[in-house]
Design a protein around this motif. Structure first.
Motif, PDB file in Angstrom:
ATOM      1  N   GLN A  23     123.486 -41.723  13.059  1.00  0.00           N
ATOM      2  CA  GLN A  23     122.903 -41.082  14.234  1.00  0.00           C
ATOM      3  C   GLN A  23     123.623 -39.775  14.556  1.00  0.00           C
ATOM      4  O   GLN A  23     123.012 -38.756  14.894  1.00  0.00           O
ATOM      5  CB  GLN A  23     123.032 -42.062  15.405  1.00  0.00           C
ATOM      6  CG  GLN A  23     122.039 -41.850  16.523  1.00  0.00           C
ATOM      7  CD  GLN A  23     122.388 -42.711  17.745  1.00  0.00           C
ATOM      8  OE1 GLN A  23     123.321 -43.525  17.698  1.00  0.00           O
ATOM      9  NE2 GLN A  23     121.653 -42.513  18.832  1.00  0.00           N
ATOM     10  N   LEU A  24     124.955 -39.808  14.412  1.00  0.00           N
ATOM     11  CA  LEU A  24     125.738 -38.596  14.649  1.00  0.00           C
ATOM     12  C   LEU A  24     125.403 -37.541  13.587  1.00  0.00           C
ATOM     13  O   LEU A  24     125.215 -36.360  13.904  1.00  0.00           O
ATOM     14  CB  LEU A  24     127.237 -38.929  14.632  1.00  0.00           C
ATOM     15  CG  LEU A  24     128.199 -37.948  15.314  1.00  0.00           C
ATOM     16  CD1 LEU A  24     129.587 -38.575  15.409  1.00  0.00           C
ATOM     17  CD2 LEU A  24     128.297 -36.603  14.646  1.00  0.00           C
ATOM     18  N   THR A  49     127.498 -31.299  19.128  1.00  0.00           N
ATOM     19  CA  THR A  49     126.757 -32.558  19.127  1.00  0.00           C
ATOM     20  C   THR A  49     127.270 -33.545  20.180  1.00  0.00           C
ATOM     21  O   THR A  49     126.496 -34.315  20.744  1.00  0.00           O
ATOM     22  CB  THR A  49     126.870 -33.223  17.730  1.00  0.00           C
ATOM     23  OG1 THR A  49     126.427 -32.292  16.745  1.00  0.00           O
ATOM     24  CG2 THR A  49     126.028 -34.484  17.641  1.00  0.00           C
ATOM     25  N   MET A  50     128.587 -33.518  20.421  1.00  0.00           N
ATOM     26  CA  MET A  50     129.194 -34.597  21.208  1.00  0.00           C
ATOM     27  C   MET A  50     129.662 -34.192  22.602  1.00  0.00           C
ATOM     28  O   MET A  50     129.698 -35.027  23.508  1.00  0.00           O
ATOM     29  CB  MET A  50     130.399 -35.184  20.452  1.00  0.00           C
ATOM     30  CG  MET A  50     130.091 -35.829  19.116  1.00  0.00           C
ATOM     31  SD  MET A  50     128.869 -37.166  19.182  1.00  0.00           S
ATOM     32  CE  MET A  50     129.626 -38.305  20.335  1.00  0.00           C
ATOM     33  N   ASN A  99     122.110 -35.862  14.321  1.00  0.00           N
ATOM     34  CA  ASN A  99     122.183 -34.883  15.411  1.00  0.00           C
ATOM     35  C   ASN A  99     122.994 -33.654  15.023  1.00  0.00           C
ATOM     36  O   ASN A  99     122.656 -32.531  15.409  1.00  0.00           O
ATOM     37  CB  ASN A  99     122.776 -35.532  16.669  1.00  0.00           C
ATOM     38  CG  ASN A  99     121.727 -36.323  17.444  1.00  0.00           C
ATOM     39  OD1 ASN A  99     120.552 -35.971  17.444  1.00  0.00           O
ATOM     40  ND2 ASN A  99     122.148 -37.392  18.088  1.00  0.00           N
ATOM     41  N   GLU A 146     132.009 -47.450  11.422  1.00  0.00           N
ATOM     42  CA  GLU A 146     130.958 -46.865  12.271  1.00  0.00           C
ATOM     43  C   GLU A 146     131.521 -46.096  13.465  1.00  0.00           C
ATOM     44  O   GLU A 146     130.764 -45.532  14.255  1.00  0.00           O
ATOM     45  CB  GLU A 146     129.969 -47.936  12.729  1.00  0.00           C
ATOM     46  CG  GLU A 146     130.577 -49.065  13.525  1.00  0.00           C
ATOM     47  CD  GLU A 146     129.504 -50.053  14.030  1.00  0.00           C
ATOM     48  OE1 GLU A 146     128.560 -49.585  14.687  1.00  0.00           O
ATOM     49  OE2 GLU A 146     129.632 -51.261  13.766  1.00  0.00           O
ATOM     50  N   PHE A 147     132.865 -46.065  13.589  1.00  0.00           N
ATOM     51  CA  PHE A 147     133.493 -45.258  14.630  1.00  0.00           C
ATOM     52  C   PHE A 147     134.235 -44.063  14.034  1.00  0.00           C
ATOM     53  O   PHE A 147     135.079 -43.469  14.676  1.00  0.00           O
ATOM     54  CB  PHE A 147     134.468 -46.109  15.454  1.00  0.00           C
ATOM     55  CG  PHE A 147     133.797 -47.218  16.200  1.00  0.00           C
ATOM     56  CD1 PHE A 147     133.188 -46.967  17.432  1.00  0.00           C
ATOM     57  CD2 PHE A 147     133.719 -48.496  15.672  1.00  0.00           C
ATOM     58  CE1 PHE A 147     132.544 -47.981  18.116  1.00  0.00           C
ATOM     59  CE2 PHE A 147     133.078 -49.511  16.349  1.00  0.00           C
ATOM     60  CZ  PHE A 147     132.479 -49.260  17.575  1.00  0.00           C
ATOM     61  N   THR A 177     123.145 -32.466  12.065  1.00  0.00           N
ATOM     62  CA  THR A 177     122.258 -31.705  11.186  1.00  0.00           C
ATOM     63  C   THR A 177     121.276 -30.880  12.013  1.00  0.00           C
ATOM     64  O   THR A 177     121.029 -29.704  11.715  1.00  0.00           O
ATOM     65  CB  THR A 177     121.483 -32.667  10.260  1.00  0.00           C
ATOM     66  OG1 THR A 177     122.419 -33.444   9.515  1.00  0.00           O
ATOM     67  CG2 THR A 177     120.596 -31.894   9.293  1.00  0.00           C
ATOM     68  N   MET A 178     120.730 -31.482  13.048  1.00  0.00           N
ATOM     69  CA  MET A 178     119.815 -30.756  13.923  1.00  0.00           C
ATOM     70  C   MET A 178     120.537 -29.558  14.540  1.00  0.00           C
ATOM     71  O   MET A 178     120.014 -28.438  14.562  1.00  0.00           O
ATOM     72  CB  MET A 178     119.301 -31.723  14.999  1.00  0.00           C
ATOM     73  CG  MET A 178     118.147 -31.196  15.826  1.00  0.00           C
ATOM     74  SD  MET A 178     118.698 -30.325  17.286  1.00  0.00           S
ATOM     75  CE  MET A 178     119.221 -31.715  18.310  1.00  0.00           C
ATOM     76  N   CYS A 179     121.762 -29.775  15.015  1.00  0.00           N
ATOM     77  CA  CYS A 179     122.536 -28.663  15.590  1.00  0.00           C
ATOM     78  C   CYS A 179     122.811 -27.593  14.536  1.00  0.00           C
ATOM     79  O   CYS A 179     122.743 -26.396  14.813  1.00  0.00           O
ATOM     80  CB  CYS A 179     123.853 -29.172  16.175  1.00  0.00           C
ATOM     81  SG  CYS A 179     123.652 -30.038  17.745  1.00  0.00           S
TER      82      CYS A 179
END
Lengths: 404, 404
Positions: free
Chosen positions: A263-264, A117-118, A267, A237-238, A269-271
């Motif tokens: 948001q992370l 993701t990152m 993404n 949030e970090f 989850t999508m991955c």
């Protein structure tokens, strides 16, 4: 035929440790090498009841395709598990909601999804030196350039960490703050506070990998970064938190989880959808029933008691048998001793050579070098007290003394 | 905070289908959308016995960390399963040995490991047009440029495929030769032969994804590419085969497997080590006991009988209710009808609009466009007959007629 593989495979070396692990099947060997829980401690009866209940009461859910985010009854149970601990390590302060976590196929998949993701090739990631071997390889497969932050008995050196963050502007910082693997180190409360402040100051994502946080021997460790984030407004949030049932219940279920900013998490989850669709609902429903049945506190208590004894025995044996040739800090939890050859008495300071010699004495451990993303300390090595019982630990350390 | 995610995420769009799937919870809706097996067909009793047996007889194995390659008793059972089928689809010709396959977390992970192991950004991969949606997204996440080869009722057009291979020199060719998703197509024997010859001629890796091969309604389908490779000497070393227990036993176990040339299998295993360490040994031991208990032939027979009836009912209903407005080939197995709006009678040829209209009539299906890596045929759509029973299929097709 000669296949042309993906370039990313060039980023990982075949591990020197693999060769060592092949020798673990040698008859009569005592292994301090793996981080495997002792199977004698598995609550087989509890898991059997949980699995039966899952198939009796929710067969369609347990055997069907499930949501990529995870099986909702398990997400709820994991929230309850994390929020209801008697100690403050996670604590009620977290007040976690099911939609704030996704279930992963072991926490190893949490790391993989973070990478997917990152990390773009060339991105920098700060890790502890030393850190979990499979993290190094996992992130490198996604092309990360790893920066190594120094660690002492109180965990990562936050002054050094700040300089590295400022210099490298990493995609994220990966830490095992509580009973680190392999360091066994416990990040102090002051440093935890500092880490969260750094996250805010540099707007840097911090990943807290926490598979060992429940395995404390005396007093509960300081709050997890996740719990502590409530006292550092904005820091949550970090923050990414990875949990696991592997060390406290069963690695074979492959149940981990990840808490992350929305948001992370979306993404990741999508991955995950394209990685394995979802984690086994059969294993998830079984784990949910297990947690729901309320057996976890007793299981944890048992595991803590057994490992505390083994750690005490191993510490005493090392001091007695190896004397000043080895330096170490007695761990307050987790699965590992992290030790260093001092060279006292003219003995070797090459832990790799020591490991090879030890194999001939029928005792195995892992030299420390592969746990460093950079600048390995070749005198270090890791001993696990999780798998062998106290008699084997005594005998194994005697063999170490012979090998040294 | 605004996170910067990995570049690879830019390669996949958030799926239009996702929005549609959110509507599937609408009360009273009949869904032909998912490829989910009917949970009424799960052999819950058999799986319960298998799971109990695994925990009674091999708890340490079922609950402990396992080899990344897979749990050996399951690898052995999967070989026996593949070699002992009464039909010739896999057949004794394969003579598979346990070390020639690895267990994957569903066959979705097989695809992911292929991507991780083989695809560098910019590499070309040939897929069928249309092909499995999650394959498209999975390979694109690794940066693949997908080339789409045309498909008819006899599967991929091998003449077109040869031209594409010669032009693009792909990293590999990905096919679902038997009852493709979404095409339902069955690759003819002559074309199977030709695919293997192309593999040899162009020294191109072929990936055979085969989750549906056991779900035939009449005569057994032609041999899998894996089985047929025995008659095309040398072709086996260009062949990857992905299998799955999801459609025949239970998706919730997440048990798939991959057969591949040794070097590829070794690298995929290395990648899997950092993806999820290993597939749930609890699920693997359960699946192994299930296969060992000999229940699979009866389970397969039951699934085939039920799906055959549903496919027949759906085909007759479409012909009766939708007439010449829809063209399709009656599938001989698998889970899907692949159909095309003809525009006859001035009706729409926009399957996306049709799908939206259908939702208002409380029936759901998936428009075909997202299944194409390139040049979508917007008139196509996919209907699954797996989840709804015959009464619901009749009613659902009537609703389709109203929507059209």
């Amino acid at each position: 035929m000669s296949l042309v593989f993906a370039d990313r495979l060039k980023n990982v070396e075949t591990s020197a440790i693999r060769e060592l692990f092949k020798l673990l099947g040698t008859p009569g060997i005592i292994s301090f090498a793996g981080g495997f829980p002792d199977p004698a401690m598995f609550d087989v009866e509890g898991i059997k009841q949980a699995s039966s209940k899952a198939l009796n009461e929710e067969a369609a859910g347990a055997l069907q395709y499930g949501a990529t985010e995870g099986y909702n009854p398990l997400r709820e149970q994991l929230c309850a598990f994390m929020s209801s601990k008697p100690d403050s390590h996670i604590g009620a302060a977290v007040n976690l909601r099911p939609e704030e976590l996704i279930v992963t196929t072991g926490s190893q998949q949490g790391l993989d999804l973070l990478g997917k993701t990152m990390i773009s090739p060339g991105d920098k990631v700060i890790v502890e030196g030393p850190t979990f071997l499979a993290t190094i390889q996992c992130f490198r497969l996604y092309g990360a350039e790893l920066i190594s932050a120094p660690v002492d008995a109180n965990g990562v050196d936050t002054e050094a960490l700040e300089l590295l963050i400022a210099e490298h502007k990493p995609k994220f910082v990966y830490l095992i703050p509580t009973f680190g693997n392999p360091s066994g180190a416990l990040l102090s409360l002051a440093r935890r506070q500092k880490v969260l402040e750094l996250a805010l100051k540099y707007r840097t994502l911090i990943v807290e990998d926490d598979p060992y946080g429940d395995l404390y021997f005396g007093a509960a460790p300081p709050p997890s970064l996740l719990a502590l984030s409530a006292s550092v407004p904005g820091s949550r949030e970090f923050l990414v938190y990875c949990g696991s049932l592997s060390k406290v219940l069963s690695p074979g279920l492959r149940i981990g989880w990840m808490v992350a900013p929305p948001q992370l998490l979306a993404n990741a989850t999508m991955c995950k959808q394209f990685s394995d669709a979802h984690t086994s609902t059969f294993a998830q429903a079984t784990a949910a029933q297990y947690l729901k049945a309320g057996r976890m506190p007793a299981t944890l208590q048992n595991v803590r008691t057994v490992y505390a004894e083994r750690a005490a025995v191993m510490g005493a044996a090392i001091t007695r048998e190896l004397g000043d040739a080895v330096a170490f800090t007695q761990p307050e939890g987790g699965l590992f001793f992290w030790a260093r050859l001092t060279g006292a008495g003219g003995k070797t300071v090459d832990a790799g050579a020591f490991a090879k010699k030890a194999i001939t004495e029928l005792v195995a451990f892992v030299p420390g070098a592969p746990f460093y993303a950079a600048n390995p300390d070749l005198a270090t090595f890791r001993l696990s007290f999780a798998t062998a019982d106290v008699a084997k630990i005594e005998e194994g350390v005697s063999r170490l003394a012979r090998a040294l």
